[in-house]
Design a protein around this motif. Sequence first.
Motif, PDB file in Angstrom:
ATOM      1  N   GLU A  60      41.204  38.517  49.419  1.00  0.00           N
ATOM      2  CA  GLU A  60      39.649  38.578  49.583  1.00  0.00           C
ATOM      3  C   GLU A  60      39.321  38.428  47.920  1.00  0.00           C
ATOM      4  O   GLU A  60      40.006  38.465  46.998  1.00  0.00           O
ATOM      5  CB  GLU A  60      39.341  39.697  50.238  1.00  0.00           C
ATOM      6  CG  GLU A  60      39.146  39.383  51.599  1.00  0.00           C
ATOM      7  CD  GLU A  60      38.397  40.562  52.276  1.00  0.00           C
ATOM      8  OE1 GLU A  60      37.736  41.519  51.703  1.00  0.00           O
ATOM      9  OE2 GLU A  60      38.428  40.358  53.672  1.00  0.00           O
ATOM     10  N   VAL A  61      38.242  38.604  47.753  1.00  0.00           N
ATOM     11  CA  VAL A  61      37.427  39.071  46.451  1.00  0.00           C
ATOM     12  C   VAL A  61      38.065  40.144  45.713  1.00  0.00           C
ATOM     13  O   VAL A  61      38.286  41.063  46.607  1.00  0.00           O
ATOM     14  CB  VAL A  61      36.057  39.034  46.573  1.00  0.00           C
ATOM     15  CG1 VAL A  61      35.260  38.864  45.116  1.00  0.00           C
ATOM     16  CG2 VAL A  61      35.478  37.870  47.383  1.00  0.00           C
ATOM     17  N   ASP A  62      38.031  40.235  44.438  1.00  0.00           N
ATOM     18  CA  ASP A  62      38.601  41.444  43.802  1.00  0.00           C
ATOM     19  C   ASP A  62      40.170  41.696  44.012  1.00  0.00           C
ATOM     20  O   ASP A  62      40.355  42.930  44.004  1.00  0.00           O
ATOM     21  CB  ASP A  62      37.921  42.588  44.020  1.00  0.00           C
ATOM     22  CG  ASP A  62      36.323  42.473  43.569  1.00  0.00           C
ATOM     23  OD1 ASP A  62      36.219  41.533  42.724  1.00  0.00           O
ATOM     24  OD2 ASP A  62      35.161  42.998  44.222  1.00  0.00           O
ATOM     25  N   ARG A  63      40.935  40.867  44.601  1.00  0.00           N
ATOM     26  CA  ARG A  63      42.130  40.966  44.545  1.00  0.00           C
ATOM     27  C   ARG A  63      42.702  41.820  45.797  1.00  0.00           C
ATOM     28  O   ARG A  63      43.748  42.440  45.836  1.00  0.00           O
ATOM     29  CB  ARG A  63      42.981  41.148  43.460  1.00  0.00           C
ATOM     30  CG  ARG A  63      42.836  39.959  42.407  1.00  0.00           C
ATOM     31  CD  ARG A  63      43.442  40.218  40.955  1.00  0.00           C
ATOM     32  NE  ARG A  63      43.201  39.119  40.377  1.00  0.00           N
ATOM     33  CZ  ARG A  63      44.085  38.747  39.352  1.00  0.00           C
ATOM     34  NH1 ARG A  63      45.054  39.181  39.276  1.00  0.00           N
ATOM     35  NH2 ARG A  63      43.599  38.019  38.716  1.00  0.00           N
TER      36      ARG A  63
END
Length: 170
Positions: free
Chosen positions: A120-123
């Motif tokens: 997802e976003v932000d690893r």
Amino acid sequence: MKAVILEEAHNHVVWEFRSGVLGLVLGLLICGAGAAMFLVMTPSPLRWPVAGILMALVIIIAILLLLMVPLAERGELERTLDGGGVSRTRKWFFFGKRLTWAAPLESLAGFRLENGVFEEVDRQTYRLARLAASLPDAGSVPLTDWFDPQFLATLGAALAKAARLTFEAE
């Protein structure tokens, strides 16, 4: 998406995945109608064209959602005295039920769980799995889409037990 095993017996398993697309479309139509009512009450001379364009866009998006997302996906495995088979069908809003894949049990070597890691976003990562039918020529055909690994492990064990085949949970 909701997943459930509908029937489980010693020779028969039925499972179903239900999408929430009808609730999404209904919510979209209600919100669009509310926004259009709000626009109609404004004193602007452009209120009717803007409200009409808004409702047209909402209806187009709703139709596209109903065309692209199935209402439900159902699978069935049945072992009979003369063989049996496994099938996967999808239920669509406009098209009804459509057979996606079917095969006799004799053509399968077993079932296996394919794990995947998604980002997802932000690893931030999360794990999903899909259940596949293994073919004798080392190929595989997916029986489900990507979903919760625990539910699919339970489903895979039930399918292997009913079909008298192997189940590999990676």
